[in-house]
Design an enzyme around this catalytic site. Structure first.
Site, short mmCIF file in Angstrom:
data_model
loop_
_atom_site.label_atom_id
_atom_site.label_comp_id
_atom_site.label_asym_id
_atom_site.label_seq_id
_atom_site.Cartn_x
_atom_site.Cartn_y
_atom_site.Cartn_z
N HIS A 33 -1.85 72.05 -26.72
CA HIS A 33 -1.02 71.57 -27.83
C HIS A 33 -0.86 70.06 -27.88
O HIS A 33 -0.09 69.56 -28.71
CB HIS A 33 0.39 72.17 -27.74
CG HIS A 33 0.43 73.63 -27.98
ND1 HIS A 33 0.63 74.17 -29.24
CD2 HIS A 33 0.30 74.67 -27.14
CE1 HIS A 33 0.63 75.49 -29.14
NE2 HIS A 33 0.42 75.81 -27.87
N LYS A 85 11.92 65.67 -37.01
CA LYS A 85 11.05 66.11 -35.92
C LYS A 85 11.54 65.43 -34.65
O LYS A 85 12.43 64.57 -34.72
CB LYS A 85 9.59 65.76 -36.19
CG LYS A 85 9.38 64.31 -36.66
CD LYS A 85 7.94 64.02 -37.04
CE LYS A 85 7.53 64.48 -38.41
NZ LYS A 85 6.64 65.61 -38.44
N ARG A 86 10.96 65.79 -33.49
CA ARG A 86 11.32 65.09 -32.28
C ARG A 86 11.09 63.58 -32.47
O ARG A 86 10.19 63.18 -33.20
CB ARG A 86 10.48 65.59 -31.10
CG ARG A 86 10.87 66.95 -30.60
CD ARG A 86 12.31 66.99 -30.13
NE ARG A 86 12.49 66.22 -28.91
CZ ARG A 86 12.46 66.72 -27.68
NH1 ARG A 86 12.26 68.01 -27.51
NH2 ARG A 86 12.66 65.96 -26.62
N LYS A 112 5.09 59.52 -33.35
CA LYS A 112 5.44 60.09 -34.66
C LYS A 112 5.91 59.00 -35.64
O LYS A 112 6.04 59.23 -36.83
CB LYS A 112 6.52 61.17 -34.51
CG LYS A 112 6.01 62.42 -33.77
CD LYS A 112 7.12 63.45 -33.61
CE LYS A 112 6.74 64.60 -32.68
NZ LYS A 112 5.93 65.65 -33.31
N THR A 120 3.77 71.28 -37.72
CA THR A 120 4.02 72.55 -38.43
C THR A 120 5.09 72.37 -39.49
O THR A 120 5.12 73.12 -40.47
CB THR A 120 4.43 73.67 -37.45
OG1 THR A 120 5.32 73.13 -36.48
CG2 THR A 120 3.22 74.26 -36.75
N LYS A 124 5.76 73.79 -43.57
CA LYS A 124 7.01 74.34 -44.10
C LYS A 124 7.43 73.59 -45.36
O LYS A 124 7.87 74.17 -46.35
CB LYS A 124 8.13 74.25 -43.04
CG LYS A 124 7.85 75.10 -41.81
CD LYS A 124 8.75 74.74 -40.63
CE LYS A 124 8.17 75.35 -39.35
NZ LYS A 124 8.72 74.79 -38.11
C1 26V Z 1 5.03 69.20 -22.91
C2 26V Z 1 5.71 68.87 -21.78
C3 26V Z 1 5.09 67.95 -20.87
C4 26V Z 1 5.98 67.38 -19.90
C5 26V Z 1 7.01 68.30 -19.39
C6 26V Z 1 7.73 69.10 -20.39
C7 26V Z 1 6.94 69.45 -21.55
C8 26V Z 1 7.45 70.36 -22.46
C9 26V Z 1 6.76 70.68 -23.57
C10 26V Z 1 5.55 70.08 -23.80
C11 26V Z 1 4.83 70.47 -25.00
C12 26V Z 1 4.43 69.32 -25.81
C13 26V Z 1 3.40 69.76 -26.67
C14 26V Z 1 3.88 70.12 -28.04
O1 26V Z 1 4.99 70.52 -28.33
N1 26V Z 1 2.95 69.99 -28.92
C15 26V Z 1 3.16 70.26 -30.31
O2 26V Z 1 2.69 71.58 -30.54
C16 26V Z 1 2.82 71.94 -31.89
C17 26V Z 1 2.40 73.38 -31.99
O3 26V Z 1 1.06 73.51 -31.71
C18 26V Z 1 2.00 71.02 -32.76
O4 26V Z 1 2.19 71.38 -34.10
C19 26V Z 1 2.42 69.58 -32.55
O5 26V Z 1 1.58 68.72 -33.28
C20 26V Z 1 2.36 69.24 -31.09
O6 26V Z 1 2.89 67.95 -30.84
#
Ligand code: 26V
Length: 811
Positions: free
Chosen positions: A356, A544-545, A550, A652, A656
């Site tokens: 992701h 968004k975050r 971003k 995403t 929406k």
């Molecule tokens: C990453 C990490 C890394 C460090 C520790 C904690 C932690 C927790 C969550 C994540 C996930 C980050 C990746 C993420 O959320 N990606 C998003 O995924 C969406 C669904 O596929 C996508 O639409 C977004 O563009 C993407 O940023």
């Protein structure tokens, strides 16, 4: 689909109320009424839940398990009623009792067990799997505290814990008979018995994993799947009384706390990886409980362990559940006595993996010492996977040490989870076309050339049931009235709406619907922030975050620039705008928190300046979550998707927004590209560097933000406003932002894209003046949003990755 008439519903509801509260309905608070309704709906679900489980046991169809550290469900009542097909009856019945369904729905606490896109995607996927009759279940952690609640105090983000279970949770069912033991620490005794190695785990710390099941209701199809979330408890569920009796009360309590800490809280970071032992514990905890429970069920139903991969698919949502790979191996080797080769074949055929993000700083790599001491047997297995893999690499790439060490699973004192996930699964997918291409050609190119067939793309999607049918009933009605109901089950049929978008009466209705939604949002804004905004202004939204990539900063600098222009030229002819922001920053992410503060300061200054107030207003809505997103998205005119090209894997919310008839202003990043391809250049506003340009800069350098700053007086004055006291009496307050942009050379090309962004925003201004044409554009966006339903995505996963049978096809 459930059939129930209003009268019986009312009777059942009153009875339920009496049963659980021991008093008459008319005496109760709204929250009690919500509880009774939730509980009644759960009863309605119960029978089909049982039947679905029976069906899965009897038909022996392939079971898919979606493993994810995060499920960002939001509220469940409205969706359950919608999917059961009883929302209207329920609404009318409650009206007869002078109760507003919406008011009750709004009392439900959001289930916020996720950070953002990745967690919400998991929730949309559950909805689609159930609605498509796919035997697909979620497996994750029942965090006691979800994603923190955000308060804004003096413009600054303050984090408050999210005690979402405080008032109970009507949807979950604790399953005491389905508990598992997960083992941490200890040592492994190796012995050879009859020529076979035997591994025994001793001196370990056992942790009890207790599942809580939540029903996932399919849309009008009687299918109820399961989301199983695990909670950590001590094995005897009380503190150790032997130490208690020896007077070691505190020690015993400490032990209980340390075990329960495993499922205590969701990590609120989605940008920066940190090698925290507790997070590794969380990962193994839910993965081990999940895998043990899947294999136990499979065997109970007579499944042959050697064909596990024909009947079970396990999907891992990013690398967080990658330990599923060595855990399956452990069970097949140590408990089932299979040989390595066979266990490996079964494991890799069972597991598939989605990436992701390409952000290097988010890659998970665990320190070896920590890994080894926490998970000694799992470590041995990972070591062997690595040795065998490196031996294979050596055969293909003899002498190419660089390449082999880049691809190794264990190197530099770390276990690299992405490498393990790729090697140990049969499918690796990205989440939008560009993202997958970047994985193949850049980030994971070594692996792509080694395993070309593993890599594939599955562009993300969103459930149109929540994000259109539920959140925007009036728009749904217009669509049903003009193109019929077909799109509800076949969202791609929304395309038929394109033929109607030139019709002025449709344009007018689209306008009226949006207007009403904007008026409602304006009320919420007034209630939350005390700011009066004009529903006739353009609602320009970025939610968004908060992340540097971003580029909320780009949006904010452009607002600062516009403010300067309006001060210089009070007569400037612009369409009034309301800039709306929402989003949380990771608590340790400094720059992101500064960004929030800047937006709030800019808002304060502008909103209190009568010289510009009939033209622009800025709003930061605190505590952005799924429910707030629903309210904002349906009321948006302009959707801001302005990430640095190549950095947003998919996005995403972009989907929406378009489904709710917003026009998008975007860089050609992530799924924005596919949205552009769908709607055509006339119906989206594109700006900024393209992916080749960005990749080229990263590779070859040649970008100087200072040159742009020096040569463009307009940019210069907005940037200078960061440090000249205009937005904060403490001039140093936003220096960090300034330094990122100028001395540190603007890693995310904010200045480079600035001019093109301003021009794109000017195009928006012009376009919005022709309301008929604008509504036509909105209509085209709605008509082309069907392909972004997660039903399409899930069918692609089912057919292309999981090999899940669509026994009860309803397409
Ligand atoms: C990453 C990490 C890394 C460090 C520790 C904690 C932690 C927790 C969550 C994540 C996930 C980050 C990746 C993420 O959320 N990606 C998003 O995924 C969406 C669904 O596929 C996508 O639409 C977004 O563009 C993407 O940023």
């Amino acid at each position: 689909m459930l059939t129930i008439d209003k009268r019986s519903f009312k009777r059942a509801y009153k009875k339920k109320y009496l049963e659980i509260h021991g008093e008459e309905l008319s005496d109760g608070s709204n929250y009690k009424k919500y509880e009774a309704l939730g509980s009644l709906v759960r009863d309605y679900v119960a029978e089909n839940w049982m039947k679905t489980n029976k069906r899965y046991s009897n038909t022996g169809e392939k079971q898919v398990y979606y493993f994810s550290m995060e499920f960002l469900l939001g509220r469940l009542l409205g969706d359950a009623l919608l999917n059961l097909g009883i929302r209207d009856v329920c609404k009318e019945a409650l009206e007869d009792l002078s109760i507003s369904l919406e008011e009750l729905e709004n009392l439900e606490h959001d289930q916020g067990l996720g950070n953002g896109g990745l967690g919400r995607l998991a929730a949309c996927f559950l909805d689609s799997m159930a609605s498509l009759n796919i035997a697909g279940h979620g497996c994750g952690i029942r965090y006691k505290y979800g994603f923190f609640e955000q308060k804004i105090i003096d413009g600054v983000q303050v984090e408050v814990s999210d005690n979402w279970l405080r008032d109970g949770n009507v949807w979950e069912k604790r399953k005491n008979d389905k508990r598992e033991i997960v083992k941490f620490g200890g040592n492994i005794i190796e012995e050879e018995i009859n020529g076979k190695m035997k591994f025994t785990h001793v001196n370990y710390e056992p942790v009890l994993a207790v599942p809580y099941d939540t029903p996932v209701v399919g849309y009008e199809n009687n299918t109820i799947n399961t989301l199983r979330l695990w909670s950590a408890e001590t094995v005897n569920n009380e503190f150790d009384f032997s130490s208690f009796s020896r007077g070691e009360f505190l020690k015993a309590l400490e032990y209980k706390n340390s075990v329960e800490a495993i499922s205590q809280v969701l990590y609120p970071d989605d940008s920066q990886y940190e090698g925290k032992m507790l997070r590794l514990k969380q990962q193994y905890f839910f993965v081990s409980a999940g895998v043990q429970c899947i294999i136990r069920r499979y065997k109970r139903h007579g499944g042959d362990i050697r064909s596990l991969d024909e009947k079970i698919a396990i999907h891992i949502n990013d690398t967080h559940p990658t330990l599923a790979i060595p855990e399956i191996m452990r069970i097949l080797l140590d408990e089932e006595g299979l040989a390595w080769e066979e266990a490996w074949r079964i494991t890799t055929n069972t597991v598939s993996y989605t990436n992701h993000t390409i952000l290097a700083e988010a890659l998970e790599k665990w320190p070896l010492d920590m890994f080894k001491s926490l998970l000694p047997r799992i470590y041995m297995i990972v070591e062997e996977i690595n040795e065998r893999f490196c031996a294979d690499l050596w055969n293909s790439y003899t002498g190419q040490w660089d390449k082999i060490s880049r691809m190794a699973i264990i190197a530099d004192g770390q276990v690299r989870m992405a490498n393990l996930a790729i090697v140990g699964s049969h499918s690796v997918n990205g989440v939008a076309k560009l993202h997958t291409e970047i994985l193949k050609k850049q980030e994971m190119s070594d692996f792509y050339y080694y395993y070309p067939n593993k890599f594939n793309n599955k562009t993300n999607g969103i459930t149109h049931r929540r994000w259109l049918l539920k959140t925007n009933p009036r728009l749904t009605k217009l669509l049903v009235d003009t193109i019929g109901e077909g799109f509800i089950k076949h969202p791609i049929d929304l395309e038929a709406f394109e033929k109607k978008v030139n019709d002025e009466s449709i344009q007018r209705e689209l306008y009226n619907i949006k207007k009403e939604n904007k008026e409602n949002l304006a009320e919420t804004i007034y209630e939350k922030n005390g700011i009066k905004v004009d529903p006739n202004s353009i609602f320009d939204v970025q939610i968004k975050r908060i992340h540097a990539y971003k580029r909320q900063i780009l949006n904010c600098l452009r607002i600062m620039d516009l403010y300067n222009k309006l001060l210089e030229n009070p007569g400037l002819d612009i369409v009034p705008r309301t800039f709306i922001f929402g989003g949380k920053a990771a608590p340790a992410y400094h720059l992101a928190k500064k960004t929030i503060e800047l937006i709030n300061r800019v808002a304060q200054k502008i909103n209190n300046d009568p010289r510009v107030n009939d033209k622009i207003k800025v709003v930061f809505l605190d505590n952005y979550n799924v429910s707030l997103a629903e309210e904002i998205i349906r009321a948006t005119d302009l959707s801001e998707q302005i990430s640095t090209t190549t950095k947003e894997a998919s996005g995403t919310s972009n989907m929406k927004f378009m489904m709710n008839g917003a026009v998008t202003i975007a860089t050609l990043d992530g799924a924005n590209i596919e949205i552009r391809d769908e709607v055509g250049d006339d119906n989206i506003i594109i700006f900024g560097l393209n992916s080749n340009e960005v990749l080229n800069y990263y590779k070859n350098g040649g970008y100087s933000s200072f040159d742009i700053y020096k040569n463009d007086p307009r940019i210069q004055s907005s940037i200078d406003d960061l440090i000249n006291g205009k937005y904060h009496f403490d001039r140093e307050r936003f220096r960090e932002i300034y330094e990122n942009l100028i001395p540190y050379n603007d890693q995310f090309f904010v200045l480079k894209d600035f001019d093109s962004y301003i021009k794109a925003q000017d195009r928006v201004d012009k376009l919005y003046r022709d309301m008929n044409n604008w509504q036509r554009m909105c209509g085209v966006n709605i008509a082309h949003s069907g392909i972004f339903s997660s039903d399409r995505t899930i069918l692609q996963y089912a057919n292309g990755i999981w090999g899940a049978e669509l026994l009860y096809k309803n397409l």
